[in-house]
Design an enzyme around this catalytic site. Structure first.
Site, PDB file in Angstrom:
ATOM      1  N   LYS A  14       0.933  -1.302   0.026  1.00  8.63           N
ATOM      2  CA  LYS A  14       0.008  -0.113   0.020  1.00  8.63           C
ATOM      3  C   LYS A  14       0.697   1.248  -0.012  1.00  8.63           C
ATOM      4  CE  LYS A  14      -4.391   0.903   2.529  1.00  8.63           C
ATOM      5  NZ  LYS A  14      -4.845   0.794   3.954  1.00  8.63           N
TER       6      LYS A  14
HETATM    7  C1  E4P Z   1      -8.166   1.759   4.226  1.00 13.84           C
HETATM    8  O1  E4P Z   1      -7.355   0.968   3.620  1.00 13.84           O
HETATM    9  C2  E4P Z   1      -7.798   2.587   5.576  1.00 13.84           C
HETATM   10  O2  E4P Z   1      -7.103   1.659   6.469  1.00 13.84           O
HETATM   11  C3  E4P Z   1      -9.119   2.686   6.440  1.00 13.84           C
HETATM   12  O3  E4P Z   1     -10.157   2.505   5.656  1.00 13.84           O
HETATM   13  C4  E4P Z   1      -9.098   4.129   6.844  1.00 13.84           C
HETATM   14  O4  E4P Z   1     -10.322   4.259   7.486  1.00 13.84           O
HETATM   15  P1  E4P Z   1     -10.589   5.573   8.581  1.00 13.84           P
HETATM   16  O5  E4P Z   1     -10.925   6.780   7.841  1.00 13.84           O
HETATM   17  O6  E4P Z   1     -11.842   4.869   9.424  1.00 13.84           O
HETATM   18  O7  E4P Z   1      -9.298   5.589   9.638  1.00 13.84           O
END
Ligand code: E4P
Length: 232
Positions: A83
């Site tokens: 990522k």
């Molecule tokens: C996506 O891969 C992120 O890890 C996640 O969805 C972020 O979510 P949040 O905005 O609730 O922290």
């Protein structure tokens, strides 16, 4: 639509995996830091539980660092998806990692044009953040719809839309209606997808009524019927 679990918590992943509805996992530095312990061991353990894509995020901010971290993270397991953030360096790293044959999830996407660039760079997944847009009175659902439409216009791009920052069941419904390929959700939201007060009250009234019949043992009734039939 595929469901990924958005967590680095091993117990949550084991529980959701046992339900048989989880296709992968996404983590991020905040989620891994919250759990503590060793990052590599945690990602390895997650990959042992879930036989699907497991996103592990780089923390370098320059493309050379992202490529180095990404190439190393990808060696933890064949399930690892690297990522990277949607920055210029992230886009550059995505192209290099994709050319290496490593799947990349480009994260922190907040506008459709960013998703187009990530796809051009060879991203396997784009992660638009619905909840964080809704938090600032913007429209997370609209963003998912736009990206799905753009990718449908150019199927040669081959990038999957991974709806992220999911906060509640309506987000899941909206992403499914919009045609997202994947929805990554926290375990608490996965639980809420199943629960409904009318399901609970309906089940209670069925069971209360059934408790009044002379022989409430369904399995026993069927077993006796089968045994009698086999003797015919
Ligand atoms: C996506 O891969 C992120 O890890 C996640 O969805 C972020 O979510 P949040 O905005 O609730 O922290």
């Amino acid at each position: 639509m595929k469901f990924f679990l958005d967590t680095a918590n091993i117990e949550e992943i084991k529980q959701a995996h046992a339900w048989g509805v989880i296709d992968g996992v996404t983590t991020n530095p905040s989620l891994v830091a919250k759990e503590g312990g060793d990052l590599v061991e945690r990602i390895y353990q997650i990959c042992q539980i879930v036989e699907g894509p497991v996103s592990a995020e780089t923390v370098a901010t320059d493309w050379e660092g992202m490529v180095r971290e990404g190439r190393l993270l990808a060696q933890i397991s064949e399930h690892v998806v690297v990522k990277v953030p949607l920055t210029v360096d992230g886009i550059r790293a995505t192209r290099i990692l994709a050319d290496d044959g490593i799947d990349v999830n480009v994260t922190l996407c907040f506008q459709a044009a960013q998703a187009l660039v990530a796809a051009k760079a060879g991203a396997a997944y784009i992660s638009p953040f619905m909840g964080r847009l809704d938090d600032i009175s913007s429209d997370g659902t609209r963003l998912i719809e736009e990206i799905v439409q753009i990718y449908a216009n150019y199927p040669e791009l081959g990038t999957e839309v991974l709806a992220a920052s999911i906060r509640h069941p309506m987000h899941v419904t909206q992403t499914a209606l919009a045609g997202a390929d994947v929805c990554t959700l926290p375990f608490s939201t996965l639980r809420k997808l199943v629960n409904h007060p009318l399901t609970d009250s309906g089940l209670k009234s069925f069971l209360d009524d059934w408790a009044g019949v002379p022989d409430p043992d369904v399995a026993g009734q069927v077993e006796r019927w089968l045994a009698a039939r086999s003797g015919d």
